[in-house]
Motif scaffolding. Structure first.
Motif, PDB file in Angstrom:
ATOM      1  N   GLU A 212      18.099  60.334  24.841  1.00 48.22           N
ATOM      2  CA  GLU A 212      18.021  61.742  25.209  1.00 48.22           C
ATOM      3  C   GLU A 212      17.277  62.521  24.120  1.00 48.22           C
ATOM      4  OE1 GLU A 212      22.045  63.150  26.962  1.00 48.22           O
ATOM      5  OE2 GLU A 212      22.509  61.388  25.697  1.00 48.22           O
ATOM      6  N   ALA A 213      16.353  63.339  24.566  1.00 49.73           N
ATOM      7  CA  ALA A 213      15.682  64.281  23.654  1.00 49.73           C
ATOM      8  C   ALA A 213      16.447  65.595  23.741  1.00 49.73           C
ATOM      9  CB  ALA A 213      14.224  64.478  24.042  1.00 49.73           C
ATOM     10  N   MET A 214      17.207  65.933  22.696  1.00 49.15           N
ATOM     11  CA  MET A 214      18.141  67.038  22.736  1.00 49.15           C
ATOM     12  C   MET A 214      17.491  68.389  22.365  1.00 49.15           C
ATOM     13  SD  MET A 214      20.792  65.322  23.667  1.00 49.15           S
ATOM     14  CE  MET A 214      22.109  66.500  23.471  1.00 49.15           C
ATOM     15  N   TYR A 215      16.575  68.347  21.385  1.00 48.87           N
ATOM     16  CA  TYR A 215      16.013  69.620  20.872  1.00 48.87           C
ATOM     17  C   TYR A 215      14.636  69.318  20.297  1.00 48.87           C
ATOM     18  CZ  TYR A 215      15.716  73.993  18.275  1.00 48.87           C
ATOM     19  OH  TYR A 215      15.303  75.228  17.773  1.00 48.87           O
TER      20      TYR A 215
ATOM     21  N   PHE B 209      17.553  63.692  18.648  1.00 49.33           N
ATOM     22  CA  PHE B 209      17.729  62.700  19.709  1.00 49.33           C
ATOM     23  C   PHE B 209      19.166  62.169  19.711  1.00 49.33           C
ATOM     24  CE2 PHE B 209      13.299  62.643  18.526  1.00 49.33           C
ATOM     25  CZ  PHE B 209      12.631  62.583  19.734  1.00 49.33           C
ATOM     26  N   ARG B 210      19.515  61.640  20.852  1.00 49.40           N
ATOM     27  CA  ARG B 210      20.806  60.956  21.002  1.00 49.40           C
ATOM     28  C   ARG B 210      20.559  59.679  21.806  1.00 49.40           C
ATOM     29  NH1 ARG B 210      25.531  60.420  24.257  1.00 49.40           N
ATOM     30  NH2 ARG B 210      27.472  60.719  23.060  1.00 49.40           N
ATOM     31  N   ALA B 211      21.068  58.539  21.286  1.00 48.60           N
ATOM     32  CA  ALA B 211      20.958  57.250  21.983  1.00 48.60           C
ATOM     33  C   ALA B 211      22.358  56.698  22.178  1.00 48.60           C
ATOM     34  CB  ALA B 211      20.103  56.273  21.186  1.00 48.60           C
TER      35      ALA B 211
ATOM     36  N   TRP C 197      20.443  61.604  15.831  1.00 48.87           N
ATOM     37  CA  TRP C 197      19.695  61.820  14.601  1.00 48.87           C
ATOM     38  C   TRP C 197      18.675  62.962  14.775  1.00 48.87           C
ATOM     39  CZ3 TRP C 197      18.675  58.049  18.097  1.00 48.87           C
ATOM     40  CH2 TRP C 197      17.367  57.903  18.537  1.00 48.87           C
ATOM     41  N   ASN C 198      18.342  63.509  13.675  1.00 46.87           N
ATOM     42  CA  ASN C 198      17.236  64.467  13.608  1.00 46.87           C
ATOM     43  C   ASN C 198      16.452  64.174  12.341  1.00 46.87           C
ATOM     44  OD1 ASN C 198      18.724  65.638  11.517  1.00 46.87           O
ATOM     45  ND2 ASN C 198      19.661  67.158  12.875  1.00 46.87           N
ATOM     46  N   THR C 199      15.710  65.103  11.888  1.00 48.28           N
ATOM     47  CA  THR C 199      14.854  64.827  10.732  1.00 48.28           C
ATOM     48  C   THR C 199      15.635  64.649   9.435  1.00 48.28           C
ATOM     49  OG1 THR C 199      14.542  67.226  10.456  1.00 48.28           O
ATOM     50  CG2 THR C 199      12.867  66.028  11.731  1.00 48.28           C
ATOM     51  N   THR C 200      16.897  65.101   9.399  1.00 41.38           N
ATOM     52  CA  THR C 200      17.656  65.045   8.145  1.00 41.38           C
ATOM     53  C   THR C 200      19.028  64.373   8.248  1.00 41.38           C
ATOM     54  OG1 THR C 200      18.599  67.240   8.601  1.00 41.38           O
ATOM     55  CG2 THR C 200      16.535  67.151   7.318  1.00 41.38           C
TER      56      THR C 200
END
Length: 209
Positions: free
Chosen positions: A97-100, A34-36, A53-56
């Protein structure tokens, strides 16, 4: 259908140049990255800062004209701003934003938050010894009005007394100047005496009671 909905507080007043803006959001998709970002202005033309951010991994960046940092928690993103100036008072929008993985999803535009920055000016004066004189309190207005009224009444009273005295004096002078006939009169039976012919006969009946 995947949607991201954002909710923001409508107004945020800043008194100490520091603001904390919370962006709550809902997402029904399966995104993992995600991106904010936080945007300034009605057209969202200026990106103030962002966080991704992502899971890691978490990364963050800020516009050089702002002091901003973001963090995220479950269903919310928090932006911290500090050293704000009055010129930065504006409306701010959060964008999520949901990037991936695909599909890419962009949040719908929220109503935004108006950040009102209040600036207080403090004037510091260097302490210097100054000779001061005791200032006498001014005469109250009502005392001046009262004194003026009394003096005016007194002046009118004196003028009236003077005019009355002058009129009475004028009358006395007039009565003292009345003509009195002091020509001697002779008795009727003394017409042959040596009284001048212009001397009138004295009438004693006027003295009878």
């Amino acid at each position: 259908e995947n949607k991201i909905l954002v909710a923001q507080h409508p107004l945020l007043t800043v008194a100490n140049k520091t603001a904390t803006l919370v962006c709550n959001y809902t997402y029904n998709g399966t995104g993992k990255e995600f991106r904010a970002s936080l945007h300034k202005g009605t057209d969202s033309a200026v990106e103030v800062c962002f966080i991704s951010w992502n899971t890691t991994k978490i990364s963050s960046n800020s516009n050089k004209e702002f002091n901003c940092e973001g963090t995220h928690a479950k269903d919310k993103v928090i932006f911290y701003l500090w050293n704000m100036s009055a010129s930065q008072t504006d409306i701010y929008f959060c964008k999520i934003e949901a990037m991936y993985p695909p599909p890419y999803v962009l949040s719908e535009k929220s109503n935004g938050t108006v950040i009102h920055v209040k600036v207080f000016f403090v004037l510091f004066l260097k302490e210097t010894p100054v000779q001061t004189q005791e200032v006498q309190p001014g005469i109250p207005l009502w005392i001046m009005v009262t004194v003026t009224g009394v003096l005016g009444f007194y002046s009118m009273l004196v003028t009236a007394v003077f005019i009355n005295y002058w009129q009475n004096s004028k009358k006395n002078i007039y009565h003292q100047n009345d003509y009195m006939n002091m020509t001697p009169r002779h008795l009727p039976y003394q017409k042959n005496k040596a009284y001048p012919s212009y001397v009138p006969t004295r009438d004693y009946t006027a003295y009878r009671s």
